[in-house]
Design a protein around this motif. Structure first.
Motif, PDB file in Angstrom:
ATOM      1  N   ARG A  10       0.863  -1.188   0.000  1.00 27.10           N
ATOM      2  CA  ARG A  10       0.000   0.000   0.000  1.00 27.10           C
ATOM      3  C   ARG A  10       0.894   1.231   0.000  1.00 27.10           C
ATOM      4  NH1 ARG A  10      -4.378   2.161   4.588  1.00 27.10           N
ATOM      5  NH2 ARG A  10      -4.841   4.146   3.512  1.00 27.10           N
ATOM      6  N   VAL A  11       0.945   1.907  -1.106  1.00 30.42           N
ATOM      7  CA  VAL A  11       1.785   3.088  -1.258  1.00 30.42           C
ATOM      8  C   VAL A  11       0.981   4.318  -0.825  1.00 30.42           C
ATOM      9  CG1 VAL A  11       3.059   4.532  -2.886  1.00 30.42           C
ATOM     10  CG2 VAL A  11       3.108   2.035  -3.123  1.00 30.42           C
ATOM     11  N   ASP A  13       1.587   8.319  -0.393  1.00 29.01           N
ATOM     12  CA  ASP A  13       2.484   9.454  -0.641  1.00 29.01           C
ATOM     13  C   ASP A  13       1.648  10.729  -0.667  1.00 29.01           C
ATOM     14  OD1 ASP A  13       4.364  11.291  -1.394  1.00 29.01           O
ATOM     15  OD2 ASP A  13       4.625  10.520  -3.430  1.00 29.01           O
ATOM     16  N   ASP A  19      -2.551   6.949  -2.866  1.00 30.95           N
ATOM     17  CA  ASP A  19      -2.852   6.001  -1.798  1.00 30.95           C
ATOM     18  C   ASP A  19      -3.544   4.801  -2.414  1.00 30.95           C
ATOM     19  OD1 ASP A  19      -3.636   4.540   0.401  1.00 30.95           O
ATOM     20  OD2 ASP A  19      -4.516   6.224   1.490  1.00 30.95           O
ATOM     21  N   VAL A  24       6.638  -0.419  -6.942  1.00 30.71           N
ATOM     22  CA  VAL A  24       7.631   0.646  -7.033  1.00 30.71           C
ATOM     23  C   VAL A  24       8.926   0.028  -7.531  1.00 30.71           C
ATOM     24  CG1 VAL A  24       8.895   2.462  -5.835  1.00 30.71           C
ATOM     25  CG2 VAL A  24       6.547   1.912  -5.132  1.00 30.71           C
ATOM     26  N   ILE A  34       6.505   3.842 -10.915  1.00 27.03           N
ATOM     27  CA  ILE A  34       5.474   3.516  -9.933  1.00 27.03           C
ATOM     28  C   ILE A  34       4.227   3.174 -10.727  1.00 27.03           C
ATOM     29  CG2 ILE A  34       4.111   4.329  -7.954  1.00 27.03           C
ATOM     30  CD1 ILE A  34       6.290   6.448  -7.467  1.00 27.03           C
ATOM     31  N   CYS A  50       5.909  -6.898  -0.781  1.00 26.56           N
ATOM     32  CA  CYS A  50       5.446  -5.890   0.179  1.00 26.56           C
ATOM     33  C   CYS A  50       3.945  -5.983   0.423  1.00 26.56           C
ATOM     34  CB  CYS A  50       5.808  -4.494  -0.312  1.00 26.56           C
ATOM     35  SG  CYS A  50       7.587  -4.167  -0.359  1.00 26.56           S
ATOM     36  N   VAL A  55       4.155   1.098   2.085  1.00 24.17           N
ATOM     37  CA  VAL A  55       5.326   1.563   1.355  1.00 24.17           C
ATOM     38  C   VAL A  55       5.232   3.090   1.301  1.00 24.17           C
ATOM     39  CG1 VAL A  55       6.593   1.504  -0.819  1.00 24.17           C
ATOM     40  CG2 VAL A  55       5.458  -0.574   0.030  1.00 24.17           C
ATOM     41  N   LEU A 362       7.632  10.131  -3.167  1.00 21.72           N
ATOM     42  CA  LEU A 362       7.992   9.069  -4.103  1.00 21.72           C
ATOM     43  C   LEU A 362       7.654   9.561  -5.503  1.00 21.72           C
ATOM     44  CD1 LEU A 362       6.507   5.957  -2.220  1.00 21.72           C
ATOM     45  CD2 LEU A 362       8.888   6.741  -2.228  1.00 21.72           C
ATOM     46  N   VAL A 370      12.908   5.110   0.669  1.00 25.12           N
ATOM     47  CA  VAL A 370      11.616   4.450   0.862  1.00 25.12           C
ATOM     48  C   VAL A 370      11.625   3.753   2.217  1.00 25.12           C
ATOM     49  CG1 VAL A 370       9.936   2.833  -0.113  1.00 25.12           C
ATOM     50  CG2 VAL A 370      11.574   3.990  -1.631  1.00 25.12           C
ATOM     51  N   VAL A 372       9.449   0.955   4.487  1.00 23.88           N
ATOM     52  CA  VAL A 372       8.430  -0.097   4.396  1.00 23.88           C
ATOM     53  C   VAL A 372       8.091  -0.542   5.817  1.00 23.88           C
ATOM     54  CG1 VAL A 372       7.863  -2.374   3.496  1.00 23.88           C
ATOM     55  CG2 VAL A 372       9.262  -0.803   2.128  1.00 23.88           C
TER      56      VAL A 372
END
Length: 421
Positions: A10-11, A13, A19, A24, A34, A50, A55, A362, A370, A372
């Motif tokens: 789950r990114v 930023d 979101d 990545v 990305i 991940c 992330v 990111l 980064v 995690v």
């Protein structure tokens, strides 16, 4: 350095308003791509699973004490607090001074894997033993011209100034020290980070009579937009909460004037005070762990003082294990949204140090910093320095970070152990 594909996390930023679940791709020290599924374009990249993890842009700790050795027991190892705790950037608060900054650069910032920046001390002696000897911090121990020159000549490293507004200092010298410190900030054109709460004990004899509730408004009047008010959740008098247990009436005005708020966690943090401040509608901007040698479980160097006011006030007597990520968990336990907590340690922190768009984000072509994190659900107990217990249903812990593409696993000895409720 091999290519890496961070797969399926789950990114989050805040800078790019991203979101969701993304891949990545890292190429050397740079973010290459990305996207939803980058497996086809990853080639021979090392795939790092991940899934179920967060992330995030490399975390920025806005309140560190890492002038190891020179500041005595106070300064911790930068990589222990940094990359080995899932944090890619540390901002030392007041460890180096205009005199000792060259040593900070050579012996801390340059050799550390963690990116280390500094808010330069307004005091000539810097943060020796966490300001154990208060007479070293009187008005005669500041030099405006020397400190401004040092700051302006080292802007790659110095991102602001650090000063103290607390009862012990006001009882000794009134507003003189603060007035000089804010002058340094104006002339250097850098933000000033103001410590509120207990630092030194009040002097017994010859002291000025100080009403703790008068400190906040006196200090705020001296500050400029972008300056930072620290320790809003401190249980000590002289800050955001008055002696009657209510929010200081000038806090909303300070925010309206462009001042920022940093949760320096550390020995000052109180769940009860935090509840008062948050319920009054005040939301902090940034978050620093505020770890140092007197509030963590790190063994002290031989010959350093056995006693420190911060340790005396700390219910665990220097036996705590914590870090920036556990401080994030405490913010979640207070009810702050995850998205805001992430912004506090990424985008907002980058804004505080004047590096928005460069750090805490990111982006393709940007530096591959980064963090995690594991994101567990359950029931755990958190305790503050007053012994107040809060049960949280979410526990964040660092898994690893990439600092300019290089991987560092979270193996710091000061990381906390979750205690089930």
């Amino acid at each position: 350095m091999t290519r890496k594909l961070l797969k399926g996390g789950r990114v989050i930023d805040p800078s790019s308003q991203r979101d969701g679940v993304f891949d990545v791709l890292i190429d050397g020290g740079t973010i290459a791509a990305i996207g939803d599924d980058l497996s086809a374009t990853a080639g021979t990249a090392e795939i790092i699973d991940c899934r179920g993890k967060l992330v995030l842009p490399g975390l920025i700790d806005t309140h560190a004490h890492v002038y190891e050795g020179v500041t005595g027991r106070f300064g911790l190892n930068a990589d222990m607090c940094g990359v080995h705790s899932g944090v890619t950037t540390l901002v030392d608060q007041g460890g180096p001074s205009c005199i000792t900054l060259p040593g900070f650069r050579q012996y801390v910032a340059q050799p550390s894997h963690t990116r280390v920046l500094a808010f330069l001390s307004a005091y000539l002696v810097g943060g020796l033993e966490g300001h154990y000897y208060p007479e070293l911090y009187r008005p005669e121990c500041l030099d405006v011209d020397a400190t401004v020159k040092s700051a302006r000549s080292n802007l790659d490293l110095v991102r602001g100034l650090k000063a103290h507004a607390e009862i012990g200092g006001f009882a000794r010298w009134g507003v003189d020290v603060m007035r000089i410190a804010t002058r340094i900030g104006r002339e250097a054109q850098l933000p000033v980070y103001i410590h509120f709460g207990q630092l030194w004990p009040k002097p017994e004899d010859g002291a000025l009579a100080v009403n703790p509730d008068s400190i906040f408004n006196q200090v705020v009047e001296m500050l400029k937009p972008g300056d930072i008010l620290a320790h809003p959740f401190s249980r000590h008098p002289g800050g955001f909460v008055e002696l009657d247990g209510k929010l200081h009436p000038l806090v909303p005005e300070a925010i309206a004037r462009g001042l920022k708020i940093d949760v320096g966690h550390g020995s000052h943090f109180s769940f009860q005070t935090a509840r008062i401040v948050l319920d009054a509608g005040v939301m902090p901007d940034t978050l620093g762990a505020d770890m140092h040698g007197y509030n963590t479980s790190v063994p002290p160097p031989p010959g350093t003082p056995d006693f420190h006011p911060d340790e005396e006030d700390h219910m665990f007597k220097g036996k705590s294990r914590f870090g920036l990520v556990s401080a994030m968990t405490s913010m979640l336990a207070l009810g702050l949204p995850l998205e805001h907590v992430v912004a506090m340690v990424t985008r907002n922190a980058a804004q505080m140090i004047g590096m928005e768009g460069e750090l805490g984000v990111l982006k393709v072509g940007g530096v591959a910093d980064v963090s995690v994190l594991e994101d567990a659900r359950g029931r755990w107990v958190m305790r503050d320095n007053e012994g107040t217990e809060v049960v949280t249903d979410r526990w964040l812990s660092p898994s690893f970070c990439l600092r300019a593409g290089q991987r560092f696993d979270a193996q710091s000895p000061i990381l906390p152990l979750a205690q089930a409720a």
